[in-house]
Write a protein that holds these residues in place. Structure first.
Motif, mmCIF file in Angstrom:
data_model
loop_
_atom_site.group_PDB
_atom_site.id
_atom_site.type_symbol
_atom_site.label_atom_id
_atom_site.label_comp_id
_atom_site.label_asym_id
_atom_site.label_seq_id
_atom_site.Cartn_x
_atom_site.Cartn_y
_atom_site.Cartn_z
ATOM 1 N N ASN A 88 -9.448 0.215 -3.317
ATOM 2 C CA ASN A 88 -9.377 0.170 -1.821
ATOM 3 C C ASN A 88 -9.790 1.823 -1.206
ATOM 4 O OD1 ASN A 88 -7.963 0.445 0.781
ATOM 5 N ND2 ASN A 88 -6.031 0.028 0.176
ATOM 6 N N THR A 116 0.737 -1.257 0.126
ATOM 7 C CA THR A 116 0.140 0.075 0.020
ATOM 8 C C THR A 116 0.916 1.202 0.056
ATOM 9 O OG1 THR A 116 0.032 -0.286 2.531
ATOM 10 C CG2 THR A 116 -1.989 -1.047 1.154
ATOM 11 N N ALA A 166 -4.414 -1.737 -7.256
ATOM 12 C CA ALA A 166 -5.854 -1.445 -6.476
ATOM 13 C C ALA A 166 -5.873 0.048 -6.595
ATOM 14 C CB ALA A 166 -5.839 -1.968 -5.242
ATOM 15 N N THR A 224 -9.864 4.358 1.481
ATOM 16 C CA THR A 224 -9.148 4.536 2.447
ATOM 17 C C THR A 224 -9.604 5.650 3.440
ATOM 18 O OG1 THR A 224 -6.727 5.100 3.107
ATOM 19 C CG2 THR A 224 -7.670 6.303 1.280
ATOM 20 N N LYS A 251 -6.845 3.503 -5.023
ATOM 21 C CA LYS A 251 -7.061 3.983 -3.474
ATOM 22 C C LYS A 251 -7.707 5.122 -3.799
ATOM 23 C CE LYS A 251 -4.658 3.659 0.716
ATOM 24 N NZ LYS A 251 -2.960 4.058 1.155
ATOM 25 N N SER A 272 -9.872 0.331 4.377
ATOM 26 C CA SER A 272 -8.813 0.622 5.053
ATOM 27 C C SER A 272 -9.120 1.456 6.505
ATOM 28 C CB SER A 272 -7.834 1.328 4.243
ATOM 29 O OG SER A 272 -7.075 0.508 3.404
ATOM 30 N N GLU A 294 -2.881 5.721 -4.473
ATOM 31 C CA GLU A 294 -3.990 6.579 -4.284
ATOM 32 C C GLU A 294 -4.215 7.685 -5.197
ATOM 33 O OE1 GLU A 294 -3.732 7.023 -0.221
ATOM 34 O OE2 GLU A 294 -5.179 8.714 -0.088
ATOM 35 N N SER A 308 -1.492 -0.906 -4.050
ATOM 36 C CA SER A 308 -2.437 0.255 -3.906
ATOM 37 C C SER A 308 -1.850 1.653 -4.280
ATOM 38 C CB SER A 308 -3.217 0.593 -2.220
ATOM 39 O OG SER A 308 -3.751 -0.731 -2.144
#
Ligand code: G3P
Length: 217
Positions: free
Chosen positions: A105, A26, A81, A107, A83, A127, A57, A55
């Motif tokens: 994901n 991540t 993934a 978050t 984010k 998350s 973002e 992940s």
């Protein structure tokens, strides 16, 4: 429980990966900043290094741009993934991107209701940030337990990714509750191996071994 490593430090990832300790990675904007590297370059490199989800973002706060950024980071590997933050626009982006077949994901989760919404929006991972709740004198682990109950009550397939892990204790508590994944900085994963009684016991064994005058090799 799967282990994700919460870092953009490729050397640290490689070291743990060789030991089979990395089921995914991540990252977040702060970790990219810490790495001092270009986000696309470092995410693509990490995605090549590990088999599991990586992940990356998004940083937009509006739905349309978030989806565009999601498409862009998804091009960096077939194990990305995307984010997104747990905002209303983030939930909309989650619904859209997961509907297109991307791993998402969600978050910055700090409540059970937020986790319920993320599952409804099709999140692959939720998350919840344990350490940041603990920082406020709240119980981050209680949140993991609440989400576990809620997801199990209704058979949601969204995986609980315990995040903002700060200590080995967080790791074992998350595992006891049944978090699907925990993401931790490399130093926390390494600290899990330590125990003073192991060190003390090893010192005593080595002392006695020296007295035998023997050698194995
Ligand atoms: O996975 C999220 C994590 O990076 C946040 O950790 O320690 O900044 O709260 P922390």
């Amino acid at each position: 429980m799967k282990f994700f490593v919460d870092t953009a430090d490729t050397a640290a990832i490689a070291e743990l990966y060789e030991l089979g300790m990395v089921d995914g990675v991540t990252t977040n904007p702060s970790l990219i900043h810490k790495s001092g590297r270009d986000i696309k370059e470092v995410i693509a490199e990490i995605a090549q290094m590990v088999d599991g989800p990586v992940s990356a973002e998004t940083v937009a706060t509006d739905y349309e741009t978030m989806v565009k950024e999601g498409h862009e980071v998804a091009k960096l590997g077939d194990n990305i993934a995307i984010k997104v933050p747990l905002t209303w626009d983030g939930l909309k982006a989650c619904k859209q991107l997961s509907g297109e077949g991307h791993m998402v994901n969600v978050t910055l989760c700090f409540s059970a209701n937020q986790a319920l919404l993320a599952a409804k929006a099709g999140a692959t991972f939720i998350s919840p940030f344990i350490g940041r709740l603990d920082d406020m004198n709240l119980d981050g682990m209680e949140l993991i337990a609440d989400i576990r109950d809620i997801y199990d009550n209704y058979g949601f397939e969204t995986q609980i990714l315990a995040a903002s892990i700060r200590s080995p204790n967080h790791m074992s508590e998350a595992a006891k509750i049944g978090a699907d994944v925990a993401t931790a900085p490399p130093e926390v994963i390494k600290k899990m191996a330590g125990h003073p009684l192991t060190d003390k016991g090893l010192a005593a064994f080595l002392d006695d071994w020296a007295k035998t005058g023997q050698s194995i090799l």
